[in-house]
Design an enzyme around this catalytic site. Sequence first.
Site, PDB file in Angstrom:
ATOM      1  CB  SER A 158     -51.727 -36.829  10.466  1.00 13.87           C
ATOM      2  OG  SER A 158     -50.650 -36.567   9.633  1.00 13.87           O
TER       3      SER A 158
ATOM      4  CG  HIS B 188     -51.900 -32.114   2.284  1.00 13.24           C
ATOM      5  ND1 HIS B 188     -50.601 -32.101   2.714  1.00 13.24           N
ATOM      6  CD2 HIS B 188     -52.365 -33.347   2.561  1.00 13.24           C
ATOM      7  CE1 HIS B 188     -50.291 -33.276   3.231  1.00 13.24           C
ATOM      8  NE2 HIS B 188     -51.345 -34.050   3.149  1.00 13.24           N
TER       9      HIS B 188
ATOM     10  CG  HIS C 268     -44.773 -33.257   5.517  1.00  9.48           C
ATOM     11  ND1 HIS C 268     -46.059 -32.906   5.159  1.00  9.48           N
ATOM     12  CD2 HIS C 268     -44.832 -33.682   6.809  1.00  9.48           C
ATOM     13  CE1 HIS C 268     -46.861 -33.117   6.196  1.00  9.48           C
ATOM     14  NE2 HIS C 268     -46.151 -33.579   7.209  1.00  9.48           N
TER      15      HIS C 268
ATOM     16  CE1 TYR D  52     -44.994 -36.499   2.555  1.00 12.08           C
ATOM     17  CE2 TYR D  52     -43.976 -36.528   4.720  1.00 12.08           C
ATOM     18  CZ  TYR D  52     -45.101 -36.440   3.929  1.00 12.08           C
ATOM     19  OH  TYR D  52     -46.330 -36.306   4.496  1.00 12.08           O
ATOM     20  CD  GLU D  53     -46.036 -32.126   1.441  1.00 10.05           C
ATOM     21  OE1 GLU D  53     -46.944 -31.622   0.775  1.00 10.05           O
ATOM     22  OE2 GLU D  53     -45.801 -31.806   2.618  1.00 10.05           O
TER      23      GLU D  53
ATOM     24  CB  ALA E 181     -49.499 -38.960  12.688  1.00 12.67           C
TER      25      ALA E 181
ATOM     26  CG  MET F 260     -41.955 -39.391   7.675  1.00  8.88           C
ATOM     27  SD  MET F 260     -42.824 -39.914   6.195  1.00  8.88           S
ATOM     28  CE  MET F 260     -42.977 -41.686   6.497  1.00  8.88           C
ATOM     29  CB  SER F 261     -43.638 -33.548  10.429  1.00  8.89           C
ATOM     30  OG  SER F 261     -44.249 -34.023  11.609  1.00  8.89           O
TER      31      SER F 261
ATOM     32  CG  ASN G 180     -47.912 -46.463  12.518  1.00  5.14           C
ATOM     33  OD1 ASN G 180     -48.132 -45.253  12.357  1.00  5.14           O
ATOM     34  ND2 ASN G 180     -46.740 -46.998  12.340  1.00  5.14           N
TER      35      ASN G 180
ATOM     36  CG  HIS H 121     -51.421 -42.170   4.216  1.00  4.18           C
ATOM     37  ND1 HIS H 121     -50.865 -41.483   5.271  1.00  4.18           N
ATOM     38  CD2 HIS H 121     -52.208 -41.276   3.559  1.00  4.18           C
ATOM     39  CE1 HIS H 121     -51.300 -40.232   5.257  1.00  4.18           C
ATOM     40  NE2 HIS H 121     -52.113 -40.087   4.229  1.00  4.18           N
TER      41      HIS H 121
HETATM   42  N1  HPA Z   1     -43.051 -43.874  10.528  1.00  9.49           N
HETATM   43  C1  HPA Z   1     -42.846 -42.605  10.103  1.00  9.49           C
HETATM   44  N2  HPA Z   1     -43.795 -41.699  10.071  1.00  9.49           N
HETATM   45  C2  HPA Z   1     -45.003 -42.046  10.514  1.00  9.49           C
HETATM   46  C3  HPA Z   1     -45.288 -43.350  10.970  1.00  9.49           C
HETATM   47  C4  HPA Z   1     -44.240 -44.313  10.972  1.00  9.49           C
HETATM   48  O1  HPA Z   1     -44.406 -45.484  11.372  1.00  9.49           O
HETATM   49  N3  HPA Z   1     -46.596 -43.360  11.338  1.00  9.49           N
HETATM   50  C5  HPA Z   1     -47.084 -42.108  11.106  1.00  9.49           C
HETATM   51  N4  HPA Z   1     -46.128 -41.317  10.610  1.00  9.49           N
END
Ligand code: HPA
Length: 277
Positions: free
Chosen positions: A27, A58, A80, A82-83, A110, A208-209, A232, A244
């Site tokens: 990302s 995507h 990912h 989670y997908e 990210a 998450m990657s 963040n 998101h």
């Molecule tokens: N947690 C997990 N994955 C993320 C986050 C987060 O705060 N920000 C961007 N990807």
Amino acid sequence: MDKFLETVNYIKQQVNNLPKIAIILGSGLGTLADDIENQTVIPYKDIPNFPISTVKGHKGELIFGTLNNVPIVAMNGRFHYYEGYDLKEVTYPIRVFKLLGIETLILTNAAGGINLNYQKGDLMIIEDQLSFFAESVLRGPNLDEFGERFIDMSNVYTKEYIEILKPIVTKITGKCNIGVYAYMKGPTYETPAEIRALRTLGADAVGMSTVPEAVVAKHSGIKCIGITCITNMAAGILNEILTHEDVKETALKVEKNFKSVIKELVVKLNEQESSHS
Ligand code: HPA
């Protein structure tokens, strides 16, 4: 193995000059794709046995070409867990890269900042990783063609490359964070309690990657370098609700710097590897 070879043969038919460097565009780095010159674009859906992106909007393509005159291949769109993909699918492209002759993998992503000295919009060089809460991608029969059953994990991210990357990040962003990336399976963001626990465990950022790909790369002897965009501060730190949209917004703001970092990095990595060979 036959499946991998079928995939690799197909790709070799499409591409003349095979690169030594692969980049996974996370990302906030998608538009780096536009800066790749001499492109050969291969949609995932055309590649035999390749996983297919299911998420709407995507991208899913391999882009072969050059960045600052350095031959590279970029994965525009990653898979990912989670997908709903299993970990073998998530990491399938990395083994294909190995068979194509890739020696260096640049992983980008990210993540949420856990280290209280970090700020939204910072970049962090990944020094090491935590993946306590996920099963290993190498579980199951070992693929001896790629690597051994039990592998050392003390240098997942190549120290020599981290030293190359530090001055580049400092020059471009005025700051250089180096830290530990904790992998969580998602798709929920973490709870504040999980973030406190992760901080206690030594994590600086959470996402998450990346970890599955890095483990498979390490297994087969590909050198990794990882860069995170802190989109963040992680849950519970700033009394903010994580969305998101906010994550994407920050990623977009950082994109220009992030791209400059990657472009300088490939040049330096290329110089480094040429001087070795
Ligand atoms: N947690 C997990 N994955 C993320 C986050 C987060 O705060 N920000 C961007 N990807």
